[in-house]
Write an enzyme that holds these catalytic residues in place. Sequence first.
Site, short mmCIF file in Angstrom:
data_model
loop_
_atom_site.label_atom_id
_atom_site.label_comp_id
_atom_site.label_asym_id
_atom_site.label_seq_id
_atom_site.Cartn_x
_atom_site.Cartn_y
_atom_site.Cartn_z
N HIS A 12 3.16 4.16 -9.17
CA HIS A 12 4.19 4.10 -8.15
C HIS A 12 3.94 3.02 -7.10
O HIS A 12 2.84 2.47 -7.01
CB HIS A 12 4.39 5.46 -7.47
CG HIS A 12 3.27 5.92 -6.58
ND1 HIS A 12 2.38 6.90 -6.94
CD2 HIS A 12 2.91 5.55 -5.31
CE1 HIS A 12 1.53 7.12 -5.93
NE2 HIS A 12 1.83 6.31 -4.94
N GLU A 72 7.63 6.02 -4.32
CA GLU A 72 7.23 7.00 -3.32
C GLU A 72 7.77 6.57 -1.96
O GLU A 72 7.48 5.46 -1.50
CB GLU A 72 5.70 7.13 -3.25
CG GLU A 72 5.23 8.06 -2.13
CD GLU A 72 3.72 8.04 -1.91
OE1 GLU A 72 3.27 8.66 -0.93
OE2 GLU A 72 3.00 7.40 -2.70
N HIS A 100 9.54 -7.14 -2.73
CA HIS A 100 10.67 -6.32 -3.15
C HIS A 100 10.28 -5.35 -4.25
O HIS A 100 9.21 -5.47 -4.86
CB HIS A 100 11.83 -7.20 -3.64
CG HIS A 100 11.47 -8.07 -4.82
ND1 HIS A 100 11.14 -9.41 -4.70
CD2 HIS A 100 11.36 -7.81 -6.16
CE1 HIS A 100 10.88 -9.93 -5.88
NE2 HIS A 100 11.00 -8.97 -6.80
N GLU A 146 15.64 -6.10 -5.84
CA GLU A 146 16.13 -7.09 -6.79
C GLU A 146 16.86 -6.37 -7.93
O GLU A 146 16.44 -5.31 -8.39
CB GLU A 146 14.97 -7.92 -7.35
CG GLU A 146 15.45 -9.03 -8.28
CD GLU A 146 14.32 -9.89 -8.84
OE1 GLU A 146 14.62 -10.95 -9.41
OE2 GLU A 146 13.14 -9.48 -8.71
#
Length: 323
Positions: A12, A72, A100, A146
Amino acid sequence: MATDPKKYVLNHTMLRVKDPQQSVKYYELLGMKLINKIENPDAKFDLYFLAYDSPKSLSKGEHWTARQGVLELTHNYGTENDDTYKVANGNSEPGKGFGHVCVSVDAIQAACQRIENAGHNFQKKLTDGRMRSIAFALDPDGYWVEIIAFKPVDSTADVKETDPGSYRFNHSMIRVKNHETSLKFYQDIMGMSLLRTSENSANGFNLYFLGYPGDEDVPKESVNGVNPTAEREGLLELTWNYGTEKDSNFKYHNGNDEPQGFGHICISVDDIDAACKRFEEKGVNWKKRLTDGRMKNIAFVLDPDNYWIEVIQNEKLKKTSNR
């Protein structure tokens, strides 16, 4: 027990958010589902874990620690009522470092239109600038998201429908000072494979995409003529701007010093004790060893740019907790 980096996954990416209700709703619009929530009322923060979980998803129904492509969101109590609170999105000074998160989609024109129709803003629309194959949406905190495509952009120009259940949380991007140092670290120490390189000499930067392919072959070309890694999840993009490695005073912001925003990426491993022992033997710098503090089930390694890398146990491979 030994540890095998081929069994690691990039689990994550953590972002701090002002208002979790708004942020969760936004990422649900992008097709994600809340798959876990960890409440910490004593410490006054909660963690929200989102991922793609439809029948078309790569890790449908898996334990959250066994997945790639989890987001998260960390909420510190009270920020939603603080008019002065604002996160650093990582793309401006002070606080430039993280870039990003990226979602890959089935029909990029329809996907972008759906986001716009829901009232959300863009840093770059699909039709802006020279790069007509990517867009950057803005989440409620101003983080850049993105949007890339599975298919050639021209082939979906007339498609009006999009299926968020087919989307992928493809990658997260961080900027690095020295590409050679960072590539060596993520490959030799963290066990990742370099899956794709995009050199942009005319604009003075390169992009490196790393991940954990396991025993899969690393794709070199895509059957649809697009980015061969577009349909994957759990990738890390390193952006290197030429010349930063020569400046002894240059450094990126890790997101955990003020101003805060991005927190860390997280590696889920087959055996956390063995993995941390391996990292120790390879001479990593630690933010938190497994034995430090009260939380004995997580560790944090520092990468060459001082970004934090959380290390957790893949509970599918070895059950150690009820998280």
